[in-house]
Design an enzyme around this catalytic site. Structure first.
Site, PDB file in Angstrom:
ATOM      1  N   ALA A 139      68.125 -25.713  50.933  1.00 31.24           N
ATOM      2  CA  ALA A 139      68.424 -24.629  50.002  1.00 31.24           C
ATOM      3  C   ALA A 139      69.189 -23.491  50.674  1.00 31.24           C
ATOM      4  O   ALA A 139      70.305 -23.144  50.266  1.00 31.24           O
ATOM      5  CB  ALA A 139      67.118 -24.121  49.384  1.00 31.24           C
TER       6      ALA A 139
ATOM      7  N   LYS B 252      58.761  -8.769  56.368  1.00 28.65           N
ATOM      8  CA  LYS B 252      58.736  -9.934  55.478  1.00 28.65           C
ATOM      9  C   LYS B 252      57.425 -10.699  55.642  1.00 28.65           C
ATOM     10  O   LYS B 252      56.845 -11.185  54.662  1.00 28.65           O
ATOM     11  CB  LYS B 252      59.926 -10.852  55.760  1.00 28.65           C
TER      12      LYS B 252
END
Length: 325
Positions: free
Chosen positions: A10, A204
């Site tokens: 992806a 993150k």
């Protein structure tokens, strides 16, 4: 530039198409039906309602491509470790390795500057395979913001965001990181250079350390995880523990960022975290770089992580039971 995308799924596929169409000499390492489709039809990117197709060399054998200027590793962290010895044909004396992966990177303590400088992390690099076979001096950090999906073999769909935050482990503004930023920017990406890339890694991870295991354990979507009071409380406890580990490693992120992460995530309705997607699709689960590493670093710094420990024990057993960890 000669750029190899190692793991053209992806995120890797998104990078490969845009960089190739921007005029760079891009090759891709992929496998299975996805590889066959790329070899036959090229790599297709669906973005902003348009289709882009890049015809580029693709193989499951890195030896087909030779030495590169940059290798962008877009594998999961454990797959990168498993592939440590396979990067060799791509690596010349000056080849940089861009680690476009989630979680704590295997090179974390390279030129980190603290008391653990030079230490390797067993949770993300057992036996220091990547440290030895790739070399931390090649590493350029990369924090991935885009959301993309492989919707069919050879076809990538871009959902949102285009930012790849990059930075040298030592915080320098090297020629190679500047050239990389220029190449990414010219290929339609937002590519800011940070002099403290570990700050962005941790920010993150504050979300991933709890959102991912909770999703795999409960099958809840991100909005549910961050709005159901009990689940949100578990998230907050895990994030506060991770924040304490972060601070013990001399990285300071304001606590208000924690609530902001939770509030932003609560607005992403219906999203399944990657760990849950992998469980449902029977793909190997990325647990160690996202959760185990926090436990290892907590123990290294003497910071207790009871909530993270519980989430880790449960999701590891869930992964084992499914044969995916």
């Amino acid at each position: 530039m000669k750029i190899c995308i190692f793991g053209a799924g992806a995120i890797g596929g998104y990078l490969a198409v845009e960089l190739s169409l921007a005029g760079h000499d891009v090759c891709a390492v992929a496998r299975g039906e996805h590889l066959k489709a790329i070899q036959k039809n090229g790599l297709k990117l669906i973005i902003g309602g348009k289709e882009k197709v890049a015809k580029l060399p693709a193989s499951d054998n890195p030896a087909d491509f030779g030495r590169q200027d940059y290798v962008i590793c877009a594998l999961k962290a454990h797959q990168s470790h498993e592939s440590a010895t396979q990067f060799a044909p791509l690596l010349g004396p000056d080849t940089a390795m861009v680690t476009a992966m989630n979680g704590i990177p295997w090179w974390y303590f390279y030129k980190e500057g603290g008391k653990f400088d030079g230490r390797h992390l067993e949770s993300v690099d057992p036996g220091a395979l990547q440290w030895k076979h790739i070399g931390p001096e090649r590493a350029i950090g990369c924090v991935v913001d885009p959301a993309c999906e492989v919707v069919a073999p050879g076809v990538i769909e871009h959902h949102e965001f285009n930012r790849f935050i990059i930075g040298e482990p030592d915080g320098s503004r090297s020629e190679r990181v500047v050239k990389l930023a220029e190449a990414l920017t010219a290929a339609n990406f937002d590519a800011p250079i940070r002099d403290a890339i570990r700050w962005n890694v941790w920010l993150k991870l504050w979300g991933n350390v709890c959102f991912n295991p909770i999703s795999a354990l409960t099958h809840a979507t991100l909005d549910r995880i961050t709005t159901e009071p009990g689940l949100r409380s578990v998230c907050k406890n895990a994030m506060l523990e991770t924040k304490a580990v972060t601070e013990a490693l001399n990285v300071s992120i304001p606590e208000e960022m924690l609530e902001r992460r939770l509030d932003v995530a609560s607005k992403v309705v219906g999203h399944k975290m990657s760990m849950l997607q992998d469980l449902e699709r029977h793909r190997s689960m990325e647990i160690d770089a996202l959760v185990t590493a926090v436990q290892e670093l907590g123990r290294l710094t003497g910071v207790p992580t009871p909530t993270v420990d519980v989430l880790l024990a449960l999701v590891q057993e869930r992964g084992r039971e499914a044969g995916l960890y």
